[in-house]
Every structure is written in structure tokens, then in C-alpha cells.
Design a protein around this motif. Structure first.
Motif, PDB file in Angstrom:
ATOM      1  N   HIS A 142       0.877  -1.173   0.000  1.00  0.00           N
ATOM      2  CA  HIS A 142       0.000   0.000   0.000  1.00  0.00           C
ATOM      3  C   HIS A 142       0.916   1.225   0.000  1.00  0.00           C
ATOM      4  CE1 HIS A 142      -3.205  -2.752   1.909  1.00  0.00           C
ATOM      5  NE2 HIS A 142      -3.499  -2.551   0.638  1.00  0.00           N
ATOM      6  N   GLU A 145       1.909   3.493   3.072  1.00  0.00           N
ATOM      7  CA  GLU A 145       2.228   2.847   4.350  1.00  0.00           C
ATOM      8  C   GLU A 145       3.741   2.675   4.425  1.00  0.00           C
ATOM      9  OE1 GLU A 145      -0.198  -0.642   4.686  1.00  0.00           O
ATOM     10  OE2 GLU A 145      -2.047   0.478   4.365  1.00  0.00           O
ATOM     11  N   ARG A 184      -2.713   4.636  -1.344  1.00  0.00           N
ATOM     12  CA  ARG A 184      -2.767   3.218  -1.013  1.00  0.00           C
ATOM     13  C   ARG A 184      -2.780   2.333  -2.265  1.00  0.00           C
ATOM     14  NH1 ARG A 184      -4.990   0.262   3.344  1.00  0.00           N
ATOM     15  NH2 ARG A 184      -6.101  -1.621   2.785  1.00  0.00           N
ATOM     16  N   HIS A 227       3.115  -3.518   6.867  1.00  0.00           N
ATOM     17  CA  HIS A 227       2.046  -2.569   6.522  1.00  0.00           C
ATOM     18  C   HIS A 227       1.870  -1.558   7.651  1.00  0.00           C
ATOM     19  CE1 HIS A 227      -0.030  -4.488   2.982  1.00  0.00           C
ATOM     20  NE2 HIS A 227       0.792  -5.453   3.346  1.00  0.00           N
ATOM     21  N   THR A 228       0.889  -0.655   7.469  1.00  0.00           N
ATOM     22  CA  THR A 228       0.411   0.218   8.552  1.00  0.00           C
ATOM     23  C   THR A 228      -1.107   0.292   8.412  1.00  0.00           C
ATOM     24  OG1 THR A 228       0.306   2.355   7.408  1.00  0.00           O
ATOM     25  CG2 THR A 228       2.477   1.673   8.199  1.00  0.00           C
TER      26      THR A 228
HETATM   27 ZN   LIG Z   1      -1.555  -2.083   4.197  1.00  0.00          ZN
END
Ligand SMILES: [Zn+2]
Length: 415
Positions: A142, A145, A184, A227-228
Motif C-alpha cells: 500500500h 504505508e 494506497r 504494513h500500517t
Molecule cells: Zn496495508
């Protein structure tokens, strides 16, 4: 004589020294503090001399001085800039052809964009001299992130490739078009982590996902996907993993996250697609989007180090060893989770903090109209821990409000 040395490199040198001395102490080769300090200093100087090619010290004038922005660029930085001047671009990840005992920086081409130019993914490979497993660490699938990027760069700065068994592959930005746009999604607006395994001949995002599996994931024996939270939301430091699989169970525990969420749903993610290929894979959620969360970055880095140690690829300090029992004291393992979705649009307020418990019946969020009247209160349906939540005060019906984790008997009750 005063030697300028970049701060991170100095920390790296000191860690190498401490690591060498600690391992000798652990083996019983040194037993006194004086001997420890002597070995520590010798290791630091030896490493520095190796890196510089020469080393002349004059302790009376002081050894190291941290470079400040007002000083001229130092030799250490220049050396690093030169290394990255001409980065090769490959069509595939050429693990077999790369030199062992070295770190190689490259780009790997996936698909072509509208200008017939390839989308080139940045890759770092540390190939050990001893045969062993391939651990892949990917980030920024994404594009907004970004906390995984410093995790990977710090990892490769500190790694002692001379001692490495196997190969460490770091992919700091798996979605360069999304990264460039601070978004994203991929070029066509699709969420890449919902459409794996993709298709060899599909939409641009489907083709791209297929290429990620072919050119990266299939080369890995183990995989961590960093990820975040999504934009407008915040996350705890948490791991998604199949906790019924003994390998991914252990990989999850080693991350020492705040929360582990057992999850095996076929969600189109890179993790689930990798698992389907027989590659143990977990997702590590490191805080929030478009901002560097330094504390979580350090925690995630420790998790990767612990994974390398567990795979017998690279030993860590004995004091950093993670036992499942000690980890469990800090990590809450959820057997399932659910999102509360907004039924009304308006101004949203989510009350509980991340990584805190709420009891069944507690109000977790309210939605007001723009005049300040409360339209709805959302209550926890059962005792739950807050994994993530929306922090965007503007809320449309159907949007995500709060992500709650539940601990059933299978993985133990809440602490
Ligand atoms: Zn993500």
C-alpha cells in the motif's frame, strides 16, 4: 585527529563490538568487565579499520565526532552515495547469480506503464556465504504505508553479511506508483492486497500481483509483509497470522507485537497467496500511514532480527532472545476480530485508545450530526481489545469505525 562518522554508522559499529564481546562472554571466553571492554573496543576498531581500509587513532584528541548539518559532508556519507550511483535493473530477482558475502542493491522490473517504461521495484539482497533459507521482507504494497521502509533500510545497514546463513531479501517499496502518489492503491485505483494471486493476463493490478508472486514471493522460504493502518485510521503494532500453523505461529510470536490476530480468511492478500504457495507468511502492521512511528519501527526491526535468529540465519544478542512465555506476557493473541461499521453519517468520535480493553456494553463510538446532536452510540458486543480505529472525524454511513479483537479459549483468555 578527529574522525567524522555518520551517527547511524557509529551506532552500527558499536553494536558490532558489543555483539562480538557479548557472544564471547556468553561462551565463557571472557569473564571480567575489563576483558569485555577490551574485546569490545578491539572489535569496534577492527570493524572500523576494515570499513575504511585504514585507521589511525589518536585517543588524546578524541576519536569520533558526530557529523552535524553545518559540517561538510563526511567521507562515510560520500562512500555510501557512491555505492548507490549506478543501480542495475533486472527482469527477475537473480538470487543464484548474486555474489555471496555481499549486499546488492537493484531494481527488478515488473510490468510496463503507459509510457512503455517498466515499473521498477527497489530491492536489497544480503546473500550469505553459507547456504540457508531465503527470508523476504516486503513493505509498502500500500503506497502510503511507509513504516516498513526504515525497518528494511536499518536492517541492511546493520546486517553482518559475513556471518549470514542464507539470503535476506528486502523490498522497501512494493508499489512504487502508489508510493509516488502517496496513495494506497495501484495505478488503476485497485487495492493490490485484495486481489492476489492476480492473473497472468488480467487488469494492470491483477497482472502486477501475479508478477509479485512470480518474481518475489516464490523466491522466498519465509515472508514478512510490513504494513500500517489505512489513511484516516490508526493501528496498534499488530500481526496477522495463521496461528494454527506452527511456523507462522512462531513467526508471529517473535515479532513481540502488542496484538496478534489469528486470521486465515481468503482476503486476496499477499500473505494468504504466499501461504497457498506453501510459503509461511505473516503481516506486520506498524502504526499509522504517511508518518514514521519510530518506536514501532524499532519494535518491528527487533521482530525481524528475532526471526533471523530463529531461522539460524544470523544470531542476535543472547539478551535479545525471545521466549514465547515472556512474549505472551506482553502480547494479546486474538482468535478473531470484527469491524464496527457506521450506520449513520456525521461527525465520528471513537473513544477507547488503541491496545486497550473494552467490556461488553461499553460505548466505543458516537456519531453526531453537524449540529452536535448524537445520532447513534456504538457499543462493544463483547469483551474486546482495540486493534485499530478511525481518527477521521468525518464519517459516511458504511465506513469503518473501530477494529475490535476477541480472545476465545483457543489461544487463551485476555490477560
Ligand atoms: Zn496495508
Amino acid at each position: 585527529m578527529v574522525i567524522n562518522i555518520e551517527h547511524t554508522s557509529m551506532v552500527c559499529l558499536l553494536k558490532k563490538g558489543a555483539k562480538g564481546a557479548e557472544s564471547m562472554m556468553h561462551n565463557g571466553e571472557i569473564t571480567t568487565m575489563t576483558a569485555f571492554i577490551e574485546v569490545f573496543l578491539a572489535k569496534v576498531l577492527e570493524r572500523f579499520a576494515t570499513k575504511q581500509g585504514k585507521f589511525e587513532s589518536d585517543i588524546s584528541e578524541g576519536l569520533f565526532k558526530t557529523a552535524s548539518p553545518h559540517e561538510e559532508i563526511n567521507e562515510e556519507l560520500l562512500e555510501e552515495l557512491e555505492i548507490h550511483e549506478d543501480i542495475p535493473v533486472y527482469n527477475d530477482l537473480p538470487l543464484d547469480a548474486l555474489p555471496s558475502g555481499e549486499i546488492t542493491t537493484m531494481f527488478v522490473s515488473l510490468i510496463q506503464n503507459e509510457l512503455s517504461r517498466t515499473i521498477d521495484v527497489p530491492v536489497l539482497v544480503a546473500k550469505g556465504k553459507i547456504e540457508g533459507p531465503v527470508l523476504g521482507v516486503t513493505s509498502t504494497l500500500h503506497g502510503n504505508e511507509v513504516n516498513g521502509i526504515p525497518v528494511i533500510s536499518k536492517l541492511f545497514r546493520e546486517i553482518d553479511v559475513e556471518s549470514l546463513r542464507g539470503t535476506l531479501v528486502g523490498v522497501p517499496v512494493l508499489n512504487p506508483p502508489g508510493f509516488s502518489r502517496r496513495q494506497r492503491a495501484f495505478l488503476d485505483g485497485r487495492d493490490l492486497n485484495r486481489i492476489f494471486p492476480g492473473k497472468p493476463a488480467g487488469t494492470s493490478s491483477q497482472t502486477y500481483c501475479h508478477m509479485i508472486l512470480e518474481k518475489f514471493a516464490k523466491k522466498f522460504d519465509y515472508h514478512l509483509d510490513l504494513h500500517t493502518a489505512g489513511l484516516g485510521r490508526v493501528n496498534s503494532l499488530y500481526v496477522r497470522a495463521d496461528m494454527n500453523n506452527p511456523i507462522t505461529h512462531q513467526m508471529a510470536v517473535l515479532q513481540q507485537s502488542q496484538i496478534i490476530l489469528h486470521n486465515t480468511a481468503p482476503d486476496g492478500s499477499l500473505r494468504i497467496a504466499s501461504m497457498a504457495l506453501g510459503i509461511p507468511s505473516i503481516t506486520v502492521e506498524i502504526g499509522n500511514p504517511l508518518q514514521i512511528h519510530q518506536e514501532f519501527v524499532e519494535c518491528a526491526l527487533s521482530g525481524v532480527r528475532a526471526t533471523l535468529d530463529w531461522l539460524n540465519m544470523l544470531p542476535i544478542y543472547p539478551s535479545e532472545k525471545i521466549e514465547e512465555t515472556s512474549s505472551r506476557a506482553k502480547t494479546t493473541t486474538c482468535t478473531r476480530s470484527y469491524w464496527v461499521y457506521a450506520e449513520h453519517g456525521g461527525m465520528l468520535q471513537v473513544m477507547p485508545k488503541i491496545n486497550t480493553w473494552v467490556s461488553k456494553g461499553d460505548v466505543v463510538a458516537v456519531v453526531r450530526d453537524v449540529f452536535g446532536n448524537i445520532l447513534v452510540k456504538y457499543k462493544a458486543k463483547e469483551d474486546s481489545i482495540v486493534i485499530g480505529k478511525s481518527v477521521n472525524p468525518i464519517c459516511c454511513a458504511g465506513e469503518r469505525v473501530v477494529h475490535l479483537g476477541v480472545c476465545d479459549d483457543e489461544f487463551g483468555k485476555k490477560k
